[in-house]
Design an enzyme around this catalytic site. Structure first.
Site, short mmCIF file in Angstrom:
data_model
loop_
_atom_site.label_atom_id
_atom_site.label_comp_id
_atom_site.label_asym_id
_atom_site.label_seq_id
_atom_site.Cartn_x
_atom_site.Cartn_y
_atom_site.Cartn_z
N PRO A 291 18.70 -31.01 85.65
CA PRO A 291 17.81 -31.14 84.48
C PRO A 291 17.59 -29.79 83.81
O PRO A 291 17.27 -28.81 84.47
CB PRO A 291 16.51 -31.67 85.09
CG PRO A 291 16.89 -32.24 86.41
CD PRO A 291 18.03 -31.41 86.89
N CYS A 292 17.79 -29.74 82.51
CA CYS A 292 17.56 -28.50 81.76
C CYS A 292 16.40 -28.68 80.78
O CYS A 292 16.16 -27.82 79.95
CB CYS A 292 18.82 -28.10 80.97
SG CYS A 292 20.29 -27.91 81.99
N GLN A 293 15.70 -29.81 80.87
CA GLN A 293 14.65 -30.12 79.89
C GLN A 293 13.53 -29.09 79.90
O GLN A 293 12.88 -28.86 78.90
CB GLN A 293 14.06 -31.51 80.17
CG GLN A 293 15.03 -32.64 79.91
CD GLN A 293 15.83 -33.01 81.15
OE1 GLN A 293 16.38 -32.15 81.81
NE2 GLN A 293 15.91 -34.30 81.45
N SER A 294 13.28 -28.48 81.07
CA SER A 294 12.16 -27.54 81.15
C SER A 294 12.58 -26.12 80.78
O SER A 294 11.78 -25.20 80.84
CB SER A 294 11.58 -27.56 82.57
OG SER A 294 12.56 -27.17 83.51
N PHE A 295 13.87 -25.97 80.44
CA PHE A 295 14.36 -24.67 80.00
C PHE A 295 13.53 -24.16 78.82
O PHE A 295 13.17 -24.91 77.93
CB PHE A 295 15.81 -24.83 79.51
CG PHE A 295 16.78 -24.03 80.31
CD1 PHE A 295 16.70 -24.02 81.69
CD2 PHE A 295 17.76 -23.28 79.71
CE1 PHE A 295 17.61 -23.30 82.43
CE2 PHE A 295 18.67 -22.57 80.45
CZ PHE A 295 18.58 -22.58 81.82
#
Length: 735
Positions: free
Chosen positions: A206-210
């Site tokens: 998951p990269c959504q919190s990048f």
């Protein structure tokens, strides 16, 4: 009502009595041999159980309970109200044969290549195993994939993997149940891989919190997953890697996150080329003799250090800068000031904090886990946690050091020395590319040209941009759009996209995928297939529905001569010949059930409907009749059936479904006012029926944070047919 019990027949020469299942109903009696025998004194006729605490007794009792449940389900909970004796015997004997045939199969045969060329793969963030399943369906020019290790953090992911790949398929693929951010994760992964080289790594971190530098994160436990995924890539250096993510990642922060991900991938270097770059940098340094060059060299050399030695390398890096400051201190402050001044102490202690990055990262990881466990989010505690975690970040420590330098009254004579220290600290937290950009600025035109030549050979992976792949283009009856980043090692053929296997007009429809499973009602569970008569079920529209059915190849491409329907492929399975199942599918409730032999061998698995009350059924009927939730709102309100639920997706038989998620109540079956079963959602994801989802069927509330039940396993998976298309494209190009 029928009565169901077991009785013992006459003993044989060994003193063992056959156990029979007996059904009495309306004066008629049916007797069926279970295939099991027991010493009469070890069977409790009253309790209908084998006595004792041995493993054999436990497994026998589980088998007898299983048969009783299937008989009770057939006679008391079936849509059909009347059965012939022969029909009851046939159905129950199917269950008996299925169970007896498969319950003695041993685990894990060695994965041997009989012919062809195997390429190895590792599946990270594996979940149910959508990538793994697709890769085992792929074969091109006698090339195929050899499954080595899968990883996820949840035990039910491991259970589903072990049952499918170790027990059912008989492979020796291992599973690592561990958080990728744990300090010893990479060591444990490398231990499981052993001496084998890994050709492909796949996964969806998951990269959504990048977030970009300067923007505050919530400090979610997913923050570092992408970074750690790349650390695995750096360590294994596979020929290809695939990173799957949600479509929204392309537009997050105006596309800057996508650019950052590409930059990080392009920063992965070929460690064999590092000495060449270091030699070049030293040559340039001789002409200017700047301390910054020493720091750039240290930063470049960090890329060549193994992950287990990285922390020592970072400490050395900080010590190099710290020593520079120690030599500078007597020149910019007298002895008393150097011991008491807040700014100098901030600089000195800041170096101490940076030198112990490993310890601070562990503390940060533990705090985030506790924060997540206690559900600290959007409350009065959140800012306290966020502020502390912000304070200990290397970027913030360096910012404090920089402010402390500016607050000191330093003569112009030593200003460049101070600026060099600040630049060196920023290099410490920079990417490889950012360090190279600085090096370019310090080179003249001729040197820059030489540097560009070196850089072309030092970048390990080629990637231009990510692309959006729609699962429906690969034979999946679902419009599931996902972003794919495909990294191609510089010695491999470049892959920029995955060509569709079906045209827009030939996409698989929902009806094709689900019609043959449409024989269950509200609060029912089916363990075998039943005949679905389209002409009876659809009356006037039967011809239209039948026209939706097409003969196809595995990948969805129409093939009227010798193809199979999507439902037939789902029943027969899409795995290549070398990975055909060694046992029939089975279900277990948990790991303990697997260890104790409590396996449920059924012909059909995961096909159970929810128990929805009358009001919910009426609500679904209104929405189904209206065609969509929005148009039904007025009628629902009028009839007192309104719901706070944000949305319901009404499935259209002639279309593809929207993206399958993890909550079954989000969808309404196209022909019945009910939610979908796990098996129906799995069909829309393109999982074979032989792929059994283990453990709990669903969960709710806070348990959703820690548990991964069947619906979550299905909804979070990469559709196997899309993974198969990716795997085939790699096999076409891999060297």
């Amino acid at each position: 009502m029928a009565t169901i019990n077991f009785y013992l027949d006459k003993t044989d020469k060994k003193g063992l009595a056959p156990i029979h299942l007996r059904i009495n109903c309306n004066g008629s009696q049916i007797k069926i041999a279970t295939g099991e025998k027991i010493q009469p004194e070890k069977f409790d006729k009253k309790k209908q159980r084998a006595t004792g605490i041995s493993v054999e007794s436990h497994e026998l009792n589980h088998y007898l309970n299983y048969l009783r449940e299937r008989a009770d389900e057939l006679l008391h909970h079936s849509n059909k109200k009347k059965f012939e004796q022969k029909e009851v015997k046939t159905i129950l004997n199917e269950h008996i044969d299925c169970y007896k045939e498969n319950n003695t199969v041993s685990i894990a045969k060695e994965q041997i290549s009989l012919y062809g060329k195997p390429f190895t793969f590792v599946d990270l963030f594996a979940g149910a195993g959508g990538f793994s399943e697709g890769f085992l369906q792929a074969e091109q020019n006698n090339k195929f994939f050899d499954f080595i290790v899968a990883n996820d953090i949840n035990e039910n992911c491991e259970l589903t993997h072990v049952v499918r790949y170790n027990y059912q398929l008989g492979l020796d693929a291992e599973f690592l149940t561990q958080d990728i951010t744990e300090p010893d994760f990479l060591d444990n992964l490398l231990h499981k891989i052993g001496e084998r080289k890994i050709d492909v790594v796949c996964g969806g971190p998951p990269c959504q919190s990048f977030s970009l530098a300067g923007k505050r994160k919530k400090f979610d436990k997913k923050d570092d997953l992408f970074t750690h995924y790349l650390e695995v890539i750096k360590a294994l250096q596979p020929k290809y890697f695939i990173m799957e993510n949600v479509k929204g990642i392309l537009t997050k922060e105006q596309g800057k996150i996508k650019d950052l991900i590409l930059k990080e991938i392009n920063s992965i270097v070929d460690v064999k080329e590092i000495p060449r770059l270091v030699s070049f940098t030293r040559k340039v340094k001789k002409e200017s003799n700047s301390f910054v060059f020493d720091v750039i060299i240290k930063r470049i050399e960090l890329e060549a250090i193994s992950e287990r030695d990285k922390d020592y390398g970072r400490e050395e890096f900080v010590n190099l800068i710290d020593n520079r400051f120690k030599k500078l201190t007597p020149k910019i402050a007298d002895y008393k000031t150097s011991k008491t001044d807040d700014n100098i102490n901030t600089i000195r202690h800041g170096f101490n904090l940076l030198a112990r990055t490993k310890e601070w990262n562990k503390l940060k990881r533990d705090i985030i886990k506790e924060k997540d466990y206690c559900n600290v989010n959007n409350d009065h505690f959140t800012d306290t946690f966020t502020n502390f975690l912000t304070e200990i970040s290397p970027e913030n420590v360096i910012s404090r050091i920089e402010k402390a330098f500016k607050a000191l009254k330093i003569s112009s004579k030593y200003k460049k020395d101070c600026d060099d220290i600040i630049t060196a600290l920023k290099i410490y937290t920079s990417t490889f590319d950012e360090s190279i950009d600085l090096l370019k600025q310090l080179c003249n035109k001729v040197q820059r040209q030489e540097l560009e030549i070196i850089l072309k050979s030092i970048r390990l992976y080629k990637i231009e941009k990510p692309f959006v792949a729609n699962a429906s283009n690969y034979g999946v009856p679902q419009n599931r759009e996902r972003v794919l980043f495909i990294g191609c090692r510089k010695d491999q053929n470049f892959i920029s996209e995955i060509p569709p296997t079906v045209s827009e007009d030939d996409k698989v429809t929902i009806f094709e995928a689900l019609y043959d499973l449409d024989f269950v009602g509200n609060n029912q569970e089916a363990h075998r297939y039943e005949l679905v008569d389209i002409s009876t079920q659809y009356n006037g529209t039967a011809k239209k529905m039948e026209n939706l059915l097409k003969k196809r190849k595995i990948d969805g491409k129409p093939n009227s001569r010798n193809g199979k329907s999507y439902a037939e492929w789902s029943k027969e399975g899409r795995l290549i010949e070398r990975y055909q199942p060694q046992t029939k599918p089975f279900y277990v409730k948990n790991s303990k059930g697997l260890e104790s032999g409590e396996k449920f061998f059924d012909i059909l698995n995961n096909h159970k409907t929810s128990n929805q009350n009358k009001k919910v059924i009426k609500r679904l009927e209104v929405i189904l009749k209206s065609g969509n939730y929005k148009d039904a709102q007025k009628e629902l309100k009028k009839r007192g059936l309104a719901s706070n639920k944000r949305n319901y997706n009404v499935l259209k038989p002639e279309e593809q479904s929207s993206t399958i998620m993890t909550i079954p109540d989000d969808y309404i079956h196209y022909n019945s006012p009910r939610a979908l079963t796990v098996r129906e959602m799995a069909r829309l994801q393109s999982f074979d029926d032989s792929f059994v989802f283990q453990g709990k069927r669903s969960t709710g509330g806070n348990n959703r944070k820690t548990e991964v039940p069947q619906y979550t396993l299905v909804g979070n998976a990469v559709p196997p047919l899309m993974a198969r298309a990716i795997a085939n494209e790699i096999l076409k190009n891999i060297k």
